[in-house]
Motif scaffolding. Structure first.
Motif, PDB file in Angstrom:
ATOM      1  N   THR A  96      38.369 -37.640  -4.727  1.00 58.80           N
ATOM      2  CA  THR A  96      38.259 -36.098  -4.169  1.00 58.80           C
ATOM      3  C   THR A  96      36.854 -35.523  -4.238  1.00 58.80           C
ATOM      4  O   THR A  96      36.495 -34.952  -3.546  1.00 58.80           O
ATOM      5  N   LEU A  97      36.335 -35.814  -5.427  1.00 58.78           N
ATOM      6  CA  LEU A  97      35.001 -35.353  -5.566  1.00 58.78           C
ATOM      7  C   LEU A  97      33.911 -35.828  -4.797  1.00 58.78           C
ATOM      8  O   LEU A  97      32.931 -34.759  -3.998  1.00 58.78           O
ATOM      9  N   LYS A  98      33.896 -37.105  -4.452  1.00 54.76           N
ATOM     10  CA  LYS A  98      33.006 -37.457  -3.317  1.00 54.76           C
ATOM     11  C   LYS A  98      33.490 -37.012  -1.869  1.00 54.76           C
ATOM     12  O   LYS A  98      32.457 -36.765  -1.132  1.00 54.76           O
ATOM     13  N   THR A  99      34.501 -36.773  -1.698  1.00 57.12           N
ATOM     14  CA  THR A  99      35.061 -36.202  -0.256  1.00 57.12           C
ATOM     15  C   THR A  99      34.418 -34.698  -0.267  1.00 57.12           C
ATOM     16  O   THR A  99      34.055 -34.401   0.696  1.00 57.12           O
ATOM     17  N   MET A 100      34.707 -34.109  -1.318  1.00 54.37           N
ATOM     18  CA  MET A 100      33.999 -32.756  -1.410  1.00 54.37           C
ATOM     19  C   MET A 100      32.786 -32.524  -1.102  1.00 54.37           C
ATOM     20  O   MET A 100      32.177 -31.719  -0.372  1.00 54.37           O
ATOM     21  N   GLN A 101      32.070 -33.571  -1.515  1.00 54.00           N
ATOM     22  CA  GLN A 101      30.473 -33.625  -1.382  1.00 54.00           C
ATOM     23  C   GLN A 101      30.059 -34.066  -0.085  1.00 54.00           C
ATOM     24  O   GLN A 101      29.209 -33.387   0.487  1.00 54.00           O
ATOM     25  N   ILE A 102      30.808 -34.841   0.505  1.00 53.37           N
ATOM     26  CA  ILE A 102      30.564 -35.190   2.237  1.00 53.37           C
ATOM     27  C   ILE A 102      30.940 -33.873   2.906  1.00 53.37           C
ATOM     28  O   ILE A 102      30.257 -33.593   3.886  1.00 53.37           O
ATOM     29  N   LEU A 103      32.096 -33.342   2.636  1.00 51.37           N
ATOM     30  CA  LEU A 103      32.377 -32.079   3.490  1.00 51.37           C
ATOM     31  C   LEU A 103      31.643 -30.964   3.490  1.00 51.37           C
ATOM     32  O   LEU A 103      31.160 -30.309   4.305  1.00 51.37           O
ATOM     33  N   PHE A 104      31.052 -30.701   2.125  1.00 44.52           N
ATOM     34  CA  PHE A 104      30.168 -29.491   1.892  1.00 44.52           C
ATOM     35  C   PHE A 104      28.770 -29.782   2.019  1.00 44.52           C
ATOM     36  O   PHE A 104      27.841 -28.743   2.183  1.00 44.52           O
ATOM     37  N   GLY A 105      28.452 -31.036   1.975  1.00 42.35           N
ATOM     38  CA  GLY A 105      27.011 -31.507   2.182  1.00 42.35           C
ATOM     39  C   GLY A 105      26.118 -31.200   1.059  1.00 42.35           C
ATOM     40  O   GLY A 105      25.009 -31.158   1.135  1.00 42.35           O
ATOM     41  N   GLY A 106      26.662 -30.754  -0.014  1.00 40.73           N
ATOM     42  CA  GLY A 106      25.930 -30.249  -1.256  1.00 40.73           C
ATOM     43  C   GLY A 106      27.010 -29.689  -2.215  1.00 40.73           C
ATOM     44  O   GLY A 106      28.120 -29.805  -2.126  1.00 40.73           O
ATOM     45  N   GLU A 107      26.315 -28.913  -3.241  1.00 44.24           N
ATOM     46  CA  GLU A 107      27.160 -28.086  -4.117  1.00 44.24           C
ATOM     47  C   GLU A 107      27.491 -26.729  -3.561  1.00 44.24           C
ATOM     48  O   GLU A 107      26.525 -26.087  -3.239  1.00 44.24           O
ATOM     49  N   GLU A 108      28.751 -26.214  -3.690  1.00 47.63           N
ATOM     50  CA  GLU A 108      29.155 -24.928  -3.034  1.00 47.63           C
ATOM     51  C   GLU A 108      28.973 -24.021  -4.181  1.00 47.63           C
ATOM     52  O   GLU A 108      29.209 -24.316  -5.244  1.00 47.63           O
ATOM     53  N   ILE A 109      28.011 -22.862  -4.024  1.00 53.68           N
ATOM     54  CA  ILE A 109      27.877 -21.983  -4.897  1.00 53.68           C
ATOM     55  C   ILE A 109      28.431 -20.511  -4.769  1.00 53.68           C
ATOM     56  O   ILE A 109      28.591 -20.444  -3.391  1.00 53.68           O
ATOM     57  N   LEU A 110      28.605 -19.798  -5.732  1.00 57.51           N
ATOM     58  CA  LEU A 110      29.443 -18.733  -5.539  1.00 57.51           C
ATOM     59  C   LEU A 110      29.121 -17.553  -6.492  1.00 57.51           C
ATOM     60  O   LEU A 110      28.605 -17.808  -7.514  1.00 57.51           O
ATOM     61  N   PHE A 111      29.071 -16.354  -5.803  1.00 56.77           N
ATOM     62  CA  PHE A 111      28.722 -15.282  -6.672  1.00 56.77           C
ATOM     63  C   PHE A 111      29.802 -14.204  -6.125  1.00 56.77           C
ATOM     64  O   PHE A 111      29.819 -13.830  -5.128  1.00 56.77           O
ATOM     65  N   GLU A 112      30.604 -13.394  -7.161  1.00 59.52           N
ATOM     66  CA  GLU A 112      31.546 -12.505  -6.985  1.00 59.52           C
ATOM     67  C   GLU A 112      31.253 -11.305  -7.342  1.00 59.52           C
ATOM     68  O   GLU A 112      31.148 -11.303  -8.680  1.00 59.52           O
TER      69      GLU A 112
END
Length: 136
Positions: A96-112
């Motif tokens: 699942t982690l590898k799939t997320m890496q492929i889908l997002f092409g990197g690390e998704e970052i967030l500030f709320e």
């Protein structure tokens, strides 16, 4: 840095710009031209500049931690310590982690914040002389 030439009156200067100094010049230029706005007042063509602490997507971080704990439990089981759930295979989580890496092409970052959220991606190939863990 000054270098003396053959003539005592001749001086050569060499200026080196750091990334920080270049960004400071760009920020000043944007402010002078009125492009830098408050994030709540910004529109198309405007830039915003605000201090934020970006975090890695919490879902991905949670899955990574779960995978690490399952691997640790498996290693402890091999040493003879009875651990519940140690037989659970972390492969599904890793997939699942590898799939997320492929889908997002990197690390998704967030500030709320209470009024807005900033979401983006950091791609390792685009980091200049940095390690992702030190950047976020």
């Amino acid at each position: 840095m000054r270098q003396k030439g053959t003539d005592q009156n001749e001086h050569k200067e060499k200026k080196v710009q750091t990334v920080t100094s270049v960004l400071s010049i760009v920020k000043s230029s944007l402010e002078d031209r009125g492009y830098l706005k408050n994030i709540l007042e910004a529109g198309p063509g405007n830039f915003v500049c605000l201090p934020v602490v970006l975090k890695i997507n919490s879902v991905k971080s949670l899955l990574t931690e779960m995978s690490d704990v399952l691997k640790l439990a498996g290693n402890m089981q091999k040493l003879g310590a009875p651990v519940k759930g140690a037989n659970t295979n972390p492969k599904n989580i890793d997939d699942t982690l590898k799939t997320m890496q492929i889908l997002f092409g990197g690390e998704e970052i967030l500030f709320e914040d209470e009024k807005y959220a900033i979401i983006g991606n950091i791609v390792d190939a685009h980091l200049y002389q940095a390690i992702l863990g030190q950047s976020v």
